[in-house]
Design an enzyme around this catalytic site. Sequence first.
Site, PDB file in Angstrom:
ATOM      1  N   VAL A 138     -18.882  32.738 -78.224  1.00  0.00           N
ATOM      2  CA  VAL A 138     -18.442  31.715 -79.166  1.00  0.00           C
ATOM      3  C   VAL A 138     -19.594  31.082 -79.925  1.00  0.00           C
ATOM      4  O   VAL A 138     -19.401  30.560 -81.034  1.00  0.00           O
ATOM      5  CB  VAL A 138     -17.612  30.620 -78.457  1.00  0.00           C
ATOM      6  CG1 VAL A 138     -16.304  31.193 -77.930  1.00  0.00           C
ATOM      7  CG2 VAL A 138     -18.424  29.939 -77.353  1.00  0.00           C
ATOM      8  N   TYR A 161     -24.743  19.108 -70.627  1.00  0.00           N
ATOM      9  CA  TYR A 161     -23.305  19.334 -70.468  1.00  0.00           C
ATOM     10  C   TYR A 161     -22.531  18.052 -70.765  1.00  0.00           C
ATOM     11  O   TYR A 161     -21.542  18.059 -71.506  1.00  0.00           O
ATOM     12  CB  TYR A 161     -23.026  19.813 -69.049  1.00  0.00           C
ATOM     13  CG  TYR A 161     -21.590  20.201 -68.790  1.00  0.00           C
ATOM     14  CD1 TYR A 161     -21.145  21.486 -69.066  1.00  0.00           C
ATOM     15  CD2 TYR A 161     -20.685  19.293 -68.250  1.00  0.00           C
ATOM     16  CE1 TYR A 161     -19.829  21.859 -68.815  1.00  0.00           C
ATOM     17  CE2 TYR A 161     -19.371  19.641 -68.010  1.00  0.00           C
ATOM     18  CZ  TYR A 161     -18.946  20.935 -68.277  1.00  0.00           C
ATOM     19  OH  TYR A 161     -17.637  21.281 -68.040  1.00  0.00           O
TER      20      TYR A 161
END
Length: 250
Positions: free
Chosen positions: A69, A157
Amino acid sequence: METEQRRRFQDKVALITGGGSGIGASIAEQFAREGAKVVLCGRRTHLIENKVAQLQAQGLDAFALAGDVAVDAPAIIRETVAHYDRLDILVNNAAIAAGAMVDEMSTETWRHVLAVNLDAAFELVRRAMPYLAATKGNVLHISSIGAVSGEFDDVAYAASKAGLEGFSRRFSLEVARYGVRSNVIRPGLIDTEAFAEMPADFFEAQIPQIPLGRIGRPADIAHAAAYLCSDEAGFVTGAILTVDGGESAK
């Protein structure tokens, strides 16, 4: 009731990134069982091909699409539409973590985590919009309790997931005029392959912190995803649904 549920996504096309395992695979199976044609996208070709084979063996309509992606967003959308001729649902689930603290993390690692977890969502949504507008479709982003809690995950993250939530809220306002909805699921601790290398007693140690007294399952997220992407949630957009067994309510 089961028959009615299977019709919620009849003939709709759903693209799920990171669809080969864990939450993504569970969402793909849930949608497929409810009538969707599902495209499973991922970097680990063997995982998405194995999951597609499992779904097809059950008579479900599924397609494996290998891609990263972070670099392949245009091709991912193009090939999805080329295969099924439409797109109704985009689930941005693919994600990676750095597993390092700031003073141990390189700039390249930081940028790579954001490229996969946040930038890719923008690129996929931007290219999917003409098709989603045509079907009055849905975008669902899979975030993490780490977006709002300092106890979980690494800083890259956490930053990427917080950014994803902000992106979804603003995007939902921009596309409401087309009938397109955008929502977020914020999972808590879910028992997936990502924890395969943790100590055997890892989950047992976490259970006392969860009011419902158990670790989450991928199916818990899949059921929430099915609701948010169905017509039953037709008046829900710009929302963040936390699915964590009550942990964040403490």
